[in-house]
Design an enzyme around this catalytic site. Structure first.
Site, PDB file in Angstrom:
ATOM      1  N   GLY A 140       0.637   7.008 -12.012  1.00 58.24           N
ATOM      2  CA  GLY A 140       0.190   7.782 -10.851  1.00 58.24           C
ATOM      3  C   GLY A 140       0.717   9.217 -10.854  1.00 58.24           C
ATOM      4  CG  ASP A 196      -2.081   0.991   0.964  1.00 54.35           C
ATOM      5  OD1 ASP A 196      -2.775   0.822  -0.058  1.00 54.35           O
ATOM      6  OD2 ASP A 196      -2.275   1.912   1.756  1.00 54.35           O
TER       7      ASP A 196
HETATM    8  P1  IMP Z   1      -2.697   1.825  -3.547  1.00 51.82           P
HETATM    9  O1  IMP Z   1      -1.417   1.487  -2.856  1.00 51.82           O
HETATM   10  O2  IMP Z   1      -3.051   0.812  -4.587  1.00 51.82           O
HETATM   11  O3  IMP Z   1      -3.782   2.166  -2.601  1.00 51.82           O
HETATM   12  O4  IMP Z   1      -2.488   3.125  -4.417  1.00 51.82           O
HETATM   13  C1  IMP Z   1      -1.346   3.874  -4.342  1.00 51.82           C
HETATM   14  C2  IMP Z   1      -1.525   5.138  -5.175  1.00 51.82           C
HETATM   15  O5  IMP Z   1      -0.469   6.025  -4.777  1.00 51.82           O
HETATM   16  C3  IMP Z   1      -1.333   4.900  -6.675  1.00 51.82           C
HETATM   17  O6  IMP Z   1      -2.528   4.699  -7.363  1.00 51.82           O
HETATM   18  C4  IMP Z   1      -0.677   6.201  -7.098  1.00 51.82           C
HETATM   19  O7  IMP Z   1      -1.662   7.176  -7.268  1.00 51.82           O
HETATM   20  C5  IMP Z   1       0.155   6.575  -5.881  1.00 51.82           C
HETATM   21  N1  IMP Z   1       1.521   6.026  -5.984  1.00 51.82           N
HETATM   22  C6  IMP Z   1       2.089   5.077  -5.208  1.00 51.82           C
HETATM   23  N2  IMP Z   1       3.349   4.807  -5.617  1.00 51.82           N
HETATM   24  C7  IMP Z   1       3.557   5.607  -6.679  1.00 51.82           C
HETATM   25  C8  IMP Z   1       4.676   5.766  -7.560  1.00 51.82           C
HETATM   26  O8  IMP Z   1       5.720   5.113  -7.472  1.00 51.82           O
HETATM   27  N3  IMP Z   1       4.516   6.675  -8.527  1.00 51.82           N
HETATM   28  C9  IMP Z   1       3.387   7.410  -8.683  1.00 51.82           C
HETATM   29  N4  IMP Z   1       2.316   7.288  -7.920  1.00 51.82           N
HETATM   30  C10 IMP Z   1       2.394   6.383  -6.912  1.00 51.82           C
END
Ligand code: IMP
Length: 199
Positions: free
Chosen positions: A155, A69
């Site tokens: 992201g 996460d």
């Molecule tokens: P989750 O961990 O799936 O809840 O989502 C993490 C969110 O954080 C992603 O959808 C991105 O929006 C952002 N994120 C996490 N790591 C990165 C990265 O390495 N680059 C860009 N965005 C990130």
């Protein structure tokens, strides 16, 4: 060969984690390919969400599961978007919509006050009711650019400029990002404590 489920549906993260885990020689299976729907991210911390995602995938597949996460914390926004990074502009928001909202909220904020960091927690469980899940964390400091630059990554990469760099992560190569990212740091820590039973 040991099979492990990767409990993420995010293609960008799948690509990064698979590359980082390649040296272990485990077979990484994607939860979607095993018919596992994404878990609801109901936790209020990265730790809680990583753990619930790994437990969910392990419970359904009966296999060891790895989940991460992660998210972006912006100081002037009191740590937002944080655990809501993927859903910042709404439950099913796209990367582009989240990024646009972030830039809008930072519209009048000068460069020196745009400090931010990516944070990642990775959880590994060998079974759903694992009494001692392994958790590891990584942090990557930087700042938010005034406008998106570059077309790589995913992201918030087009607006995140790591400390010591003048380029956004969308202008970095995948290999360079994988060597030092918040995800790589967390995984490297986890690998040091990787259970012998999963080799
Ligand atoms: P989750 O961990 O799936 O809840 O989502 C993490 C969110 O954080 C992603 O959808 C991105 O929006 C952002 N994120 C996490 N790591 C990165 C990265 O390495 N680059 C860009 N965005 C990130």
């Amino acid at each position: 060969m040991q099979r492990i489920v990767l409990a993420t549906g995010n293609v960008g993260k799948q690509r990064e984690l698979s590359a980082l885990l390649a040296p272990l020689g485990c077979t990484l299976l994607l939860q979607r390919d095993l018919g596992v729907a994404a878990a609801d991210e109901t936790g209020s911390t990265f730790e809680a969400n990583a753990l619930l995602k790994a437990q969910h995938a392990a419970a359904i597949t009966g296999l060891p599961a790895l989940a991460d996460d992660s998210g972006l914390e912006v100081d002037v926004l009191a740590g937002a978007p944080g655990v809501r990074s993927a859903r910042y502009a709404g439950e099913h928001a796209s990367d582009g919509e989240n990024l646009a909202l972030l830039l809008q909220r930072l519209q009048d904020v000068p460069p020196a006050q745009r400090t931010a960091r990516f944070r990642c927690v990775i959880a590994l469980v060998t079974q759903a009711d694992e009494p001692q899940p392994l958790l590891a964390a990584g942090v990557w400091e930087g700042h938010i650019a005034l406008a998106p630059q570059g077309d790589g990554g995913f992201g918030y990469d087009p607006v995140f400029v790591p400390a010591g760099s003048t380029l956004t992560l969308a202008q970095w190569s995948a290999a360079d990002k994988n060597a030092v990212s918040h995800r790589a740091q967390a995984l490297q820590q986890l690998l040091q404590r990787w259970p012998g039973s999963l080799r």
